[in-house]
Design a protein around this motif. Structure first.
Motif, PDB file in Angstrom:
ATOM      1  N   GLY A 296       0.687  -0.881   0.099  1.00 58.44           N
ATOM      2  CA  GLY A 296      -0.006  -0.360   0.282  1.00 58.44           C
ATOM      3  C   GLY A 296       0.804   1.477  -0.015  1.00 58.44           C
ATOM      4  O   GLY A 296       2.098   1.545  -0.303  1.00 58.44           O
ATOM      5  N   SER A 297       0.166   2.337   0.131  1.00 63.36           N
ATOM      6  CA  SER A 297       0.985   3.717  -0.073  1.00 63.36           C
ATOM      7  C   SER A 297       0.108   4.826   0.093  1.00 63.36           C
ATOM      8  O   SER A 297      -1.359   4.651   0.328  1.00 63.36           O
ATOM      9  N   ILE A 298       0.870   5.827   0.890  1.00 61.40           N
ATOM     10  CA  ILE A 298       0.794   7.173   1.540  1.00 61.40           C
ATOM     11  C   ILE A 298       1.272   7.755   0.314  1.00 61.40           C
ATOM     12  O   ILE A 298       2.583   8.236   0.406  1.00 61.40           O
ATOM     13  N   THR A 299       0.242   8.980   0.059  1.00 57.71           N
ATOM     14  CA  THR A 299       0.916   9.958  -1.582  1.00 57.71           C
ATOM     15  C   THR A 299       0.648  11.105  -0.741  1.00 57.71           C
ATOM     16  O   THR A 299      -0.462  11.377  -0.258  1.00 57.71           O
ATOM     17  N   LEU A 300       1.430  11.842  -0.851  1.00 55.04           N
ATOM     18  CA  LEU A 300       1.129  13.401  -0.695  1.00 55.04           C
ATOM     19  C   LEU A 300       1.219  14.370  -2.041  1.00 55.04           C
ATOM     20  O   LEU A 300       2.552  14.595  -2.519  1.00 55.04           O
ATOM     21  N   SER A 301       0.661  15.113  -2.526  1.00 57.78           N
ATOM     22  CA  SER A 301       0.700  15.642  -3.917  1.00 57.78           C
ATOM     23  C   SER A 301       0.469  16.805  -3.822  1.00 57.78           C
ATOM     24  O   SER A 301      -0.774  17.373  -2.749  1.00 57.78           O
TER      25      SER A 301
END
Length: 195
Positions: free
Chosen positions: A70-75
């Motif tokens: 899984g992943s956490i992304t900050l755009s």
């Protein structure tokens, strides 16, 4: 909502929930509120910083020998007059978070007032292990930082094999055990027992 403890009033006291994420780092935990702006202070006085720019990929359970990633992304858009956030995170390095816990919580909300004065502590529902950091840039200012993680069970596929026989069971429990001496060694049936 089956993820709430049994002592919680299930008769309609919960109107909603906040998605919270705690990332363990070398300097201590970093706490985030996913998909909502602002700062949320829980009943223990911990601050959770929110951003609608943060997103989490789908989260699967570890089933069938698979350790789901899984992943956490900050755009975000990098302000040219501000400190470069990607450069700051890159300078911390992967060891800042690698092999550390990424823990997800649900914060039950029973009324609008509980956004400012919650009455329940966040409930942990999932823990994963941080693995990698990636950065991407698109155009002049469009940036993203992604923290990837795997399930806590990712190493079970490398577990040592223990044969289900007397010797294997003895290795498992640490002493001789004749309990499996008469275990069948094939599934051949001379005669059906039923039907």
């Amino acid at each position: 909502m089956s993820f709430f403890p049994s002592d919680l009033d299930r008769a309609g006291a919960i109107l909603g929930a906040l998605d919270l994420c705690e990332i363990d780092t070398v300097d201590g935990p970093a706490r985030f509120m996913i998909g909502a702006d602002g700062v949320f202070i829980d009943v223990l006085g911990r601050q959770w910083y929110g951003s609608q720019l943060a997103s989490v990929s789908s989260l699967e359970s570890a089933i069938g020998g698979k350790a789901p990633e899984g992943s956490i992304t900050l755009s975000f858009f990098q302000d040219p007059n501000a400190v470069d956030l990607v450069a700051q995170v890159r300078a911390l390095g992967l060891d800042y978070v690698r092999d550390r816990d990424v823990t997800f919580f649900i914060q039950p909300i029973g009324s609008h007032a509980e956004f400012y004065a919650p009455t329940r502590a966040p409930i942990q529902w999932l823990r994963r292990t941080a693995r990698s950091l990636t950065f991407s840039a698109s155009g002049a200012q469009d940036r993203s930082i992604t923290l990837a993680f795997e399930a806590w069970s990712e190493n079970r596929r490398a577990a040592r094999r223990i044969v289900l026989n007397t010797e294997g069971h003895a290795k498992l429990i640490g002493q001789p055990n004749p309990s499996l001496e008469f275990i069948p060694t094939s599934d051949f049936e001379e005669e059906k027992l039923f039907g």
